[in-house]
Design a protein around this motif. Structure first.
Motif, PDB file in Angstrom:
ATOM      1  N   VAL A   1     127.400  96.990 -62.616  1.00  0.00           N
ATOM      2  CA  VAL A   1     126.226  97.403 -63.001  1.00  0.00           C
ATOM      3  C   VAL A   1     126.044  96.985 -64.293  1.00  0.00           C
ATOM      4  N   ASN A   2     124.986  96.190 -64.633  1.00  0.00           N
ATOM      5  CA  ASN A   2     124.410  95.594 -65.849  1.00  0.00           C
ATOM      6  C   ASN A   2     125.614  94.883 -66.454  1.00  0.00           C
ATOM      7  N   ASN A   3     126.341  94.031 -65.635  1.00  0.00           N
ATOM      8  CA  ASN A   3     127.464  93.161 -66.288  1.00  0.00           C
ATOM      9  C   ASN A   3     128.466  93.872 -66.510  1.00  0.00           C
ATOM     10  N   HIS A   4     128.798  95.266 -66.017  1.00  0.00           N
ATOM     11  CA  HIS A   4     129.862  96.214 -66.542  1.00  0.00           C
ATOM     12  C   HIS A   4     130.651  96.719 -65.439  1.00  0.00           C
ATOM     13  N   GLU A   5     132.050  96.411 -65.321  1.00  0.00           N
ATOM     14  CA  GLU A   5     132.467  96.772 -64.120  1.00  0.00           C
ATOM     15  C   GLU A   5     132.939  98.389 -63.903  1.00  0.00           C
ATOM     16  N   ILE A   6     132.662  98.815 -62.785  1.00  0.00           N
ATOM     17  CA  ILE A   6     132.900 100.411 -62.486  1.00  0.00           C
ATOM     18  C   ILE A   6     133.676 100.401 -61.198  1.00  0.00           C
ATOM     19  N   LEU A   7     134.284 101.427 -60.937  1.00  0.00           N
ATOM     20  CA  LEU A   7     134.917 101.991 -59.814  1.00  0.00           C
ATOM     21  C   LEU A   7     133.703 102.898 -58.979  1.00  0.00           C
ATOM     22  N   ILE A   8     133.617 102.596 -57.794  1.00  0.00           N
ATOM     23  CA  ILE A   8     132.786 103.420 -56.782  1.00  0.00           C
ATOM     24  C   ILE A   8     133.464 103.848 -55.775  1.00  0.00           C
ATOM     25  N   TYR A   9     133.658 105.337 -55.339  1.00  0.00           N
ATOM     26  CA  TYR A   9     134.242 105.779 -54.206  1.00  0.00           C
ATOM     27  C   TYR A   9     133.074 106.496 -53.706  1.00  0.00           C
ATOM     28  N   GLN A  10     133.273 106.470 -52.324  1.00  0.00           N
ATOM     29  CA  GLN A  10     132.197 107.083 -51.453  1.00  0.00           C
ATOM     30  C   GLN A  10     133.075 108.041 -50.282  1.00  0.00           C
ATOM     31  N   TYR A  11     132.519 109.390 -50.306  1.00  0.00           N
ATOM     32  CA  TYR A  11     133.320 110.175 -49.357  1.00  0.00           C
ATOM     33  C   TYR A  11     132.168 110.956 -48.786  1.00  0.00           C
ATOM     34  N   GLU A  12     131.988 110.844 -47.464  1.00  0.00           N
ATOM     35  CA  GLU A  12     130.884 111.546 -46.854  1.00  0.00           C
ATOM     36  C   GLU A  12     129.526 111.544 -47.480  1.00  0.00           C
ATOM     37  N   LYS A  13     129.147 112.577 -48.237  1.00  0.00           N
ATOM     38  CA  LYS A  13     127.802 112.415 -49.047  1.00  0.00           C
ATOM     39  C   LYS A  13     128.088 112.603 -50.485  1.00  0.00           C
ATOM     40  N   LYS A  14     129.135 111.949 -50.864  1.00  0.00           N
ATOM     41  CA  LYS A  14     129.628 111.927 -52.265  1.00  0.00           C
ATOM     42  C   LYS A  14     129.764 110.766 -52.917  1.00  0.00           C
ATOM     43  N   TYR A  15     129.391 110.490 -54.002  1.00  0.00           N
ATOM     44  CA  TYR A  15     129.911 109.138 -54.763  1.00  0.00           C
ATOM     45  C   TYR A  15     130.653 109.664 -55.993  1.00  0.00           C
ATOM     46  N   ILE A  16     131.856 109.122 -56.394  1.00  0.00           N
ATOM     47  CA  ILE A  16     132.705 109.222 -57.298  1.00  0.00           C
ATOM     48  C   ILE A  16     132.757 107.803 -58.079  1.00  0.00           C
ATOM     49  N   VAL A  17     132.377 107.990 -59.475  1.00  0.00           N
ATOM     50  CA  VAL A  17     132.278 106.775 -60.343  1.00  0.00           C
ATOM     51  C   VAL A  17     133.056 106.774 -61.496  1.00  0.00           C
ATOM     52  N   GLU A  18     133.854 105.948 -61.824  1.00  0.00           N
ATOM     53  CA  GLU A  18     134.683 106.008 -62.990  1.00  0.00           C
ATOM     54  C   GLU A  18     134.525 104.540 -63.615  1.00  0.00           C
TER      55      GLU A  18
END
Length: 140
Positions: free
Chosen positions: A94-111
Motif C-alpha cells: 500500500v503506497n509502496n509500503h509492505e504490509i501483511l493482510i489476512y482474511q478470515y470470513e468477513k474479517k481482515y487482519i492487517v499488520e
C-alpha cells in the motif's frame, strides 16, 4: 495477497485505561487522517502490562454493521485477544509500503510498521475498497 488462518488464544495479564484521541493525536498524527463520520468511537484505550507499562493503544470504531479496531504502538507489537496462525506470510503493498493482510470470513487482519509505529488492524464486514481507503489514510 490475502492469507487464511486458524484462530489461537493467548492468555496475558493486561489492564485497560480509557483516554481521548486529543491526548495523543499530535504524537500519532495518522489519527487526524482517519475518517470517523460513519462510525462511533466506542473505545479508545491504553493497554498496559501487569506493571502498568504501556503496551499499545487500541481504538475501536463501530457502525451498525461494520467494525474497525486499530491497535498501535511505537515501542511494542500490539496485543490482540486472539491470534491467527498461517503458513503463508505473503506481503501486500500500500503506497509502496509492505504490509501483511489476512482474511478470515468477513474479517481482515492487517499488520505493518509505518513511521516507526507498529500497527495491528482488524476489520469486520468491511469490503476490500473500504479496507484500502482506511490503509491509505494511515500509510501516506
Amino acid at each position: 495477497q490475502v492469507n487464511s488462518f486458524n484462530e489461537v488464544s493467548l492468555d496475558a495479564e493486561v489492564y485497560y485505561e480509557e483516554i481521548s484521541i486529543n491526548e495523543i493525536s499530535k504524537e500519532y498524527c495518522f489519527l487526524n487522517n482517519i475518517e470517523f463520520k460513519d462510525y462511533e468511537i466506542t473505545e479508545f484505550q491504553k493497554i498496559l502490562d501487569k506493571n502498568k507499562h504501556l503496551i499499545n493503544y487500541k481504538l475501536e470504531l463501530l457502525n451498525p454493521v461494520k467494525s474497525i479496531i486499530i491497535s498501535f504502538s511505537k515501542d511494542n507489537e500490539p496485543v490482540r485477544d486472539y491470534y491467527f496462525l498461517s503458513e503463508n506470510n505473503d506481503k501486500s503493498v500500500v503506497n509502496n509500503h509492505e504490509i501483511l493482510i489476512y482474511q478470515y470470513e468477513k474479517k481482515y487482519i492487517v499488520e505493518f510498521i509505518y513511521n516507526n509505529i507498529n500497527f495491528d488492524i482488524e476489520t469486520e464486514n468491511i469490503d476490500w475498497l473500504g479496507l484500502n481507503l482506511l490503509l491509505n489514510s494511515i500509510i501516506l
